[in-house]
Scaffold this active site. Structure first.
Site, PDB file in Angstrom:
ATOM      1  N   GLU A   1      -4.109  20.273   0.170  1.00  0.00           N
ATOM      2  CA  GLU A   1      -3.139  19.237   0.482  1.00  0.00           C
ATOM      3  C   GLU A   1      -2.937  18.331  -0.736  1.00  0.00           C
ATOM      4  O   GLU A   1      -3.893  17.813  -1.290  1.00  0.00           O
ATOM      5  CB  GLU A   1      -3.633  18.392   1.665  1.00  0.00           C
ATOM      6  N   CYS A  31       1.174  14.083   6.934  1.00  0.00           N
ATOM      7  CA  CYS A  31       0.243  15.190   7.152  1.00  0.00           C
ATOM      8  C   CYS A  31       1.003  16.387   7.701  1.00  0.00           C
ATOM      9  O   CYS A  31       0.507  17.501   7.660  1.00  0.00           O
ATOM     10  CB  CYS A  31      -0.945  14.795   7.993  1.00  0.00           C
ATOM     11  N   LYS A  60      -8.923  -1.035  12.094  1.00  0.00           N
ATOM     12  CA  LYS A  60      -9.019  -1.234  10.641  1.00  0.00           C
ATOM     13  C   LYS A  60      -7.926  -0.384  10.004  1.00  0.00           C
ATOM     14  O   LYS A  60      -8.070   0.815   9.807  1.00  0.00           O
ATOM     15  CB  LYS A  60     -10.409  -0.804  10.152  1.00  0.00           C
ATOM     16  N   GLU A  67      -7.780  13.214  12.954  1.00  0.00           N
ATOM     17  CA  GLU A  67      -6.518  13.848  12.561  1.00  0.00           C
ATOM     18  C   GLU A  67      -6.505  13.853  11.040  1.00  0.00           C
ATOM     19  O   GLU A  67      -6.449  12.795  10.421  1.00  0.00           O
ATOM     20  CB  GLU A  67      -5.323  13.025  13.055  1.00  0.00           C
ATOM     21  N   VAL A 103     -12.738  12.250   4.232  1.00  0.00           N
ATOM     22  CA  VAL A 103     -13.219  11.036   4.916  1.00  0.00           C
ATOM     23  C   VAL A 103     -13.531  11.347   6.386  1.00  0.00           C
ATOM     24  O   VAL A 103     -14.506  10.849   6.946  1.00  0.00           O
ATOM     25  CB  VAL A 103     -12.210   9.876   4.780  1.00  0.00           C
TER      26      VAL A 103
END
Ligand code: UN1
Length: 500
Positions: free
Chosen positions: A390, A289, A180, A255, A237
């Protein structure tokens, strides 16, 4: 802008066929540099589509796990070759749906090529161990076994590379897949799956579902017949996914976020450090990231570094990534742009010095996209929110430091631990930093981005949950060890007892 012809609707790929979603609904994928441009319509998947994909993957697993790994590898080799042939087209489509500049989109496709060749090579390795038994006439070895259906939920910032990081090790190990991809970048995943199909991947082994997280991602992560989940995305999430996996003890690789740092010591080659900080901070519009969203600079070179770094940031050419002169593309979507804007307000309110940027770009060529000016905050303190959280956008916080020790404390003083870098010409300091930076990746005299596919990728603390992607580490995640003892002594031999 009205389109004369009906836009193409890209479908799901389930059990070897391109199919509509059960609901018949679809959503728009638009170019973030020009929202007038519709890249395509993609079907919106929901639980029943997930069920169909998982059923197909479960059925296909029965045969795929028994295909000799070198044969599975042949399909991966062909996949890599097709990717090489179509690299330019796939890169252009990626820039259109994601916004990163074309050179970077080519790099993204190349990363998928590298990963696919690398994992194809693993088809003739997948090494286990053979080792002597402690008992006579007994043989001991360990082999890797596949696990089953792997659910993969991937982000928009590396639309082809990251799906490949997950798919190729899973496939070579004998697992089947339900992928997905991010709602914003399904086309690149579509291309990857298309190529796997052309390369001969058997029906049901790879299944693709487009749609959003709650509608299509959540049912994958909760599905009882999906024992493995691999996710790349936000820490928020990731936590939800880990909780969805916990009741069934699913293997779950996460990750997540980063707040990566470049430490610039007083003996650094400043030209090199500035090049690195620009590329690390503003490459991919800061939406990696691994992005160097913090730069800690020794006070004795702080003034010079900051003035030159700011000049370079100011002169970056922002625009449509398909224009070869563009150095930085747009943010992925309006929501991400809003996040960036709100962090800039937070930074100003907490007393950071805005040195350049701090504004949306909206006029002329920017009118139809999610563009934001490269932004630098100076004189930041390590505990400011803009130096801790972040942002995932073109915002770099610069923090003055007095010593290496302080730099290392600042580096480690965030909730994340993905990538860190030090610029110094002192080998002792470089080695001390590689030892004491508590991150999954450390660079010396190079920025925080640019990981290679045959080395482990991932981070400590809230960046991950102890797994690594890429390299053999990925095989470790997508297989389970099976230890096999063969006793050919024809008598009962008791370990730890008969050999005492
Ligand atoms: C990511 O930002 O999610 O090392 C992945 C790098 C790239 C991968 C980044 N090879 O920056």
């Amino acid at each position: 802008m009205a389109t004369a012809v009906a836009p193409r609707v890209f479908k799901n790929f389930i059990n070897g066929e391109w199919v509509e979603s059960r609901s018949g609904k679809a959503y728009e994928n638009r170019n973030p540099a020009n929202t007038d441009e519709l890249v395509g319509m993609f079907v919106s998947s929901a639980e029943e589509d997930v069920d169909a994909a998982v059923d197909a993957a479960k059925e296909a697993y029965k045969k795929w796990r028994l295909v000799p790994a070198p044969k599975r590898a042949e399909i991966l080799f062909r996949t890599a070759e097709l990717l090489v042939q179509r690299k330019e087209q796939f890169a252009k489509d990626m820039t259109r749906e994601m916004g990163k500049v074309l050179a970077e989109a080519r790099g993204d496709v190349q990363e998928a090529i590298d990963m696919t060749y690398y994992m194809a090579g693993e088809g003739r390795r997948l090494f286990g161990q053979t080792t002597p038994s402690e008992l006579p006439n007994k043989f001991a070895m360990s082999v890797r076994q596949s696990i089953g259906v792997c659910g993969m939920i991937t982000p928009w910032n590396f639309p082809m590379a990251i799906p490949s990081w997950k798919m190729m090790p899973a496939l070579i190990s004998g697992n089947t897949i339900v992928l997905k991809p991010a709602e914003d970048t399904p086309l690149s995943a579509y291309h990857l799956v298309q190529v796997l199909t052309e390369a001969g991947i058997p029906r049901g082994v790879v299944n693709l579902l487009s749609g959003d997280g709650p509608g299509a991602g959540a049912p994958v992560s909760k599905h009882k017949d999906v024992p493995v989940i691999s996710f790349t995305g936000s820490t928020a999430v990731g936590r939800i996914i880990a909780m969805a996996c916990a009741p069934d003890f699913k293997h779950c690789s996460l990750e997540m976020g980063g707040k990566n740092i470049i430490i610039v010591m007083e003996d650094a080659n400043l030209d090199l450090a500035i090049d690195g900080a620009i590329w690390g901070g503003f490459g991919t519009t800061g939406q990696r990231c691994t992005a160097a969203s913090r730069v800690a600079v020794h006070k004795s070179v702080y003034k010079e570094f900051v003035s030159r770094f700011v000049d370079r940031a100011k002169s970056l050419k922002v625009g449509d990534g398909l224009d070869p002169s563009t150095e930085m593309g747009p943010c992925i979507n309006e929501q991400q742009l809003n996040t960036v804007m709100s962090y800039v307000e937070i930074g100003k309110n907490e007393g950071a010095k805005l040195l350049t940027g701090g504004n949306r770009l909206e006029s002329g060529p920017y009118a139809k996209g999610w563009f934001y000016a490269p932004t630098v905050f100076g004189d930041c303190t390590p505990n400011m929110r803009i130096a801790q959280e972040e942002i995932f956008g073109p915002v770099v916080t610069v923090i003055p430091i007095d010593s290496l020790e302080q730099g290392l404390d600042v580096a480690n003083g965030v909730p994340y631990g993905l990538s860190a870098s030090i610029y110094t010409r002192n080998v002792n300091r470089a080695f001390q930093a590689t030892r004491d930076l508590y991150t999954g990746i450390v660079y010396v005299n190079a920025p925080t981005i640019g990981a290679e596919t045959h080395l482990p990728f991932g981070g400590t603390k809230q960046t991950g949950n102890g797994h690594r992607e890429a390299a053999i580490a990925a095989i470790d995640f997508f297989t389970e060890w099976k230890t096999i003892y063969i006793d050919y002594s024809d008598k009962l031999q008791r370990a730890q007892i008969d050999n005492a």
